[in-house]
Design a protein around this motif. Structure first.
Motif, PDB file in Angstrom:
ATOM      1  N   HIS A   1       8.801  71.999  -5.271  1.00 55.83           N
ATOM      2  CA  HIS A   1      10.179  71.745  -5.694  1.00 55.83           C
ATOM      3  C   HIS A   1      10.354  72.380  -7.075  1.00 55.83           C
ATOM      4  N   TYR A   2      11.579  72.774  -7.429  1.00 59.90           N
ATOM      5  CA  TYR A   2      11.737  73.411  -8.742  1.00 59.90           C
ATOM      6  C   TYR A   2      11.427  72.431  -9.872  1.00 59.90           C
ATOM      7  N   ARG A   3      11.690  71.147  -9.618  1.00 55.38           N
ATOM      8  CA  ARG A   3      11.386  70.131 -10.634  1.00 55.38           C
ATOM      9  C   ARG A   3       9.886  69.821 -10.529  1.00 55.38           C
TER      10      ARG A   3
ATOM     11  N   ALA B   1      18.398  79.403  -3.649  1.00 56.87           N
ATOM     12  CA  ALA B   1      18.922  78.450  -2.659  1.00 56.87           C
ATOM     13  C   ALA B   1      17.843  77.413  -2.345  1.00 56.87           C
TER      14      ALA B   1
ATOM     15  N   GLY C   1      13.519  68.127  -2.828  1.00 57.53           N
ATOM     16  CA  GLY C   1      14.273  66.943  -3.225  1.00 57.53           C
ATOM     17  C   GLY C   1      14.990  66.287  -2.055  1.00 57.53           C
TER      18      GLY C   1
ATOM     19  N   GLY D   1      18.126  65.707  -1.877  1.00 60.90           N
ATOM     20  CA  GLY D   1      19.342  66.470  -1.586  1.00 60.90           C
ATOM     21  C   GLY D   1      19.029  67.636  -0.673  1.00 60.90           C
ATOM     22  N   THR D   2      17.912  68.294  -0.930  1.00 59.92           N
ATOM     23  CA  THR D   2      17.497  69.438  -0.122  1.00 59.92           C
ATOM     24  C   THR D   2      17.242  69.020   1.327  1.00 59.92           C
TER      25      THR D   2
ATOM     26  N   ASN E   1      14.035  61.440  -5.632  1.00 62.60           N
ATOM     27  CA  ASN E   1      14.446  60.810  -6.902  1.00 62.60           C
ATOM     28  C   ASN E   1      15.825  60.155  -6.789  1.00 62.60           C
TER      29      ASN E   1
ATOM     30  N   ALA F   1      21.089  63.873  -5.958  1.00 65.73           N
ATOM     31  CA  ALA F   1      21.252  65.321  -5.901  1.00 65.73           C
ATOM     32  C   ALA F   1      22.355  65.621  -6.919  1.00 65.73           C
ATOM     33  N   ILE F   2      21.978  66.057  -8.084  1.00 69.88           N
ATOM     34  CA  ILE F   2      22.843  66.133  -9.272  1.00 69.88           C
ATOM     35  C   ILE F   2      23.459  64.754  -9.470  1.00 69.88           C
TER      36      ILE F   2
ATOM     37  N   HIS G   1      20.255  65.357 -14.541  1.00 72.42           N
ATOM     38  CA  HIS G   1      19.889  66.445 -13.622  1.00 72.42           C
ATOM     39  C   HIS G   1      19.227  67.587 -14.397  1.00 72.42           C
TER      40      HIS G   1
HETATM   41  C1  LIG Z   1      21.578  75.789  -0.966  1.00 68.18           C
HETATM   42  C2  LIG Z   1      21.867  75.262  -2.331  1.00 68.18           C
HETATM   43  N1  LIG Z   1      22.945  74.458  -2.512  1.00 68.18           N
HETATM   44  C3  LIG Z   1      23.242  73.982  -3.743  1.00 68.18           C
HETATM   45  C4  LIG Z   1      22.473  74.348  -4.818  1.00 68.18           C
HETATM   46  C5  LIG Z   1      22.841  73.842  -6.202  1.00 68.18           C
HETATM   47  N2  LIG Z   1      21.892  72.809  -6.636  1.00 68.18           N
HETATM   48  C6  LIG Z   1      20.949  73.072  -7.547  1.00 68.18           C
HETATM   49  S1  LIG Z   1      19.996  71.750  -7.877  1.00 68.18           S
HETATM   50  C7  LIG Z   1      20.851  70.787  -6.784  1.00 68.18           C
HETATM   51  C8  LIG Z   1      20.467  69.347  -6.544  1.00 68.18           C
HETATM   52  C9  LIG Z   1      19.377  69.250  -5.539  1.00 68.18           C
HETATM   53  O1  LIG Z   1      19.040  67.899  -5.332  1.00 68.18           O
HETATM   54  P1  LIG Z   1      17.624  67.510  -4.808  1.00 68.18           P
HETATM   55  O2  LIG Z   1      17.199  68.402  -3.704  1.00 68.18           O
HETATM   56  O3  LIG Z   1      17.670  66.056  -4.518  1.00 68.18           O
HETATM   57  O4  LIG Z   1      16.656  67.805  -6.032  1.00 68.18           O
HETATM   58  P2  LIG Z   1      16.676  67.133  -7.489  1.00 68.18           P
HETATM   59  O5  LIG Z   1      17.549  68.006  -8.351  1.00 68.18           O
HETATM   60  O6  LIG Z   1      17.185  65.757  -7.350  1.00 68.18           O
HETATM   61  O7  LIG Z   1      15.268  67.168  -7.945  1.00 68.18           O
HETATM   62  C10 LIG Z   1      21.873  71.498  -6.195  1.00 68.18           C
HETATM   63  C11 LIG Z   1      22.830  70.947  -5.231  1.00 68.18           C
HETATM   64  C12 LIG Z   1      21.365  75.214  -4.591  1.00 68.18           C
HETATM   65  N3  LIG Z   1      20.557  75.619  -5.582  1.00 68.18           N
HETATM   66  N4  LIG Z   1      21.084  75.652  -3.331  1.00 68.18           N
END
Ligand SMILES: Cc1ncc(C[n+]2csc(CCOP(=O)(O)OP(=O)(O)O)c2C)c(N)n1
Length: 318
Positions: free
Chosen positions: A59-61, A112, A141, A143-144, A171, A174-175, A239
């Motif tokens: 995950h990016y985080r 993405a 995440g 949200g993903t 967590n 998602a934002i 976020h």
């Molecule tokens: C396909 C896609 N949609 C929207 C975004 C914009 N975006 C960046 S971070 C984020 C939140 C992602 O939430 P989650 O997966 O729960 O990870 P968290 O930030 O909570 O660690 C979004 C919607 C993106 N990078 N890619």
């Protein structure tokens, strides 16, 4: 649950401390930094203990910590935050979303969220064809998990019985969107629909996360197919560093802060007699000094010039 050995329990602590120190140092310098306050146990639990040859789609985080856990040089990784020439990519991509492929890490190449789950299935298929017992681990995440990529990747992994472990770093946001507005049910329950085991784990307990991930990895290496792990935690910060996170209640934040993963593990290390208070303080100071020094080095490194930004990795040389 298989208890990790003493060395592993100490290494897990160090990786959590590294996570917190990166948040301290980068968070102060960069409003775009996606801190992992409160999520340290998921990051350390997932990224410690992979074997050479395993593929990792973090995950990016937690991307920088994943690279460190795989032997990446911290100063070079930090140099990649603002495009220094000394970074692994010589300034071509941000190291907090993409890590060097030579460390066996699959980055968020397009930015993405979602496709890395499918890349991990592909890496797992390649690992199986290679026949050396390697696995792939993908972390994402909550949200993903709402993206179509999640469903396609897990379905394919289950049908082909691929050696891959999917871990949701849940967590609960998602934002600014809370989990209950993202999902009609629990993410872990989806595993049954794909025909793979689903494991819910306390994402603030680094030993529990690590044990669950390692058990799933062992299962994958035995050829028994994929696992979905839902590591439940909470994003204590915003976020990103510049987000005041006014969309949450203070009571929730305080309740989760009281279950701080680093404090919980520290108490356990003390109770088990693995480290005493003085040794824990030395470790914290060492990690802080290591991050400060790496950041100073990274920020004094030069920016790339035109000669560094050629297209040598795009076009074959004559
Ligand atoms: C396909 C896609 N949609 C929207 C975004 C914009 N975006 C960046 S971070 C984020 C939140 C992602 O939430 P989650 O997966 O729960 O990870 P968290 O930030 O909570 O660690 C979004 C919607 C993106 N990078 N890619």
């Amino acid at each position: 649950m298989n208890q990790p050995d003493a060395g592993t329990r100490i290494a897990l602590h160090r990786l959590m401390l590294l996570t917190r120190e990166l948040d301290r140092v980068i968070g102060a310098a960069d409003g775009h930094w996606h801190a992992a306050l409160g999520e340290e146990a998921v990051i350390a639990g997932c990224y410690h203990g992979l074997r050479e040859g395993d593929a990792l789609a973090p995950h990016y985080r937690g991307m920088l910590q994943a690279a460190c856990a795989r032997g990446g040089d911290l100063a070079r990784l930090l140099a990649g935050l603002d495009g220094r020439v000394t970074s692994y990519s010589r300034g071509r991509y941000r190291s907090d979303v993409c890590s060097p492929i030579e460390l066996g890490i699959i980055g968020l190449y397009s930015g993405a969220l979602g496709p890395t789950l499918e890349y991990a299935a592909g890496a797992a298929l390649a690992a199986r064809l290679d026949g050396k017992g390697a696995v792939a681990v993908a972390v994402f995440g909550d949200g993903t998990a709402s993206r179509g990529n999640f469903h396609e990747a897990l379905n394919l992994a289950a049908v082909l019985k691929l050696p891959v472990v999917y871990v949701c770093q849940n967590n609960q946001f998602a934002i600014s969107t809370p989990s209950q507005r993202e999902h009609g049910g629990r993410i872990v329950d989806r595993a049954a629909g794909f025909g793979m085991p689903g494991v819910e784990v306390d994402g603030n307990d680094v030993v529990a996360v690590h044990a669950a991930v390692q058990e799933a990895i062992a299962r994958a290496r035995r050829g028994e197919g994929p696992t979905l792990i839902d590591a439940l935690t909470y994003r204590v910060g915003g976020h990103m560093a510049s987000d005041p996170a006014a969309y949450r209640t203070d009571a929730d934040v305080q309740a989760w802060k009281a279950r701080d993963p680093i404090a919980l593990h520290e108490a356990r290390l003390l109770a088990e007699g693995l480290l005493d208070a003085a040794q824990l303080a030395v470790m914290s100071a060492e990690v802080a000094a290591e991050v400060d020094a790496a950041m100073r080095k990274a920020q004094s490194d030069p920016m790339p010039g035109p000669e560094d930004l050629g297209l040598d990795e795009v076009f074959a040389k004559a």
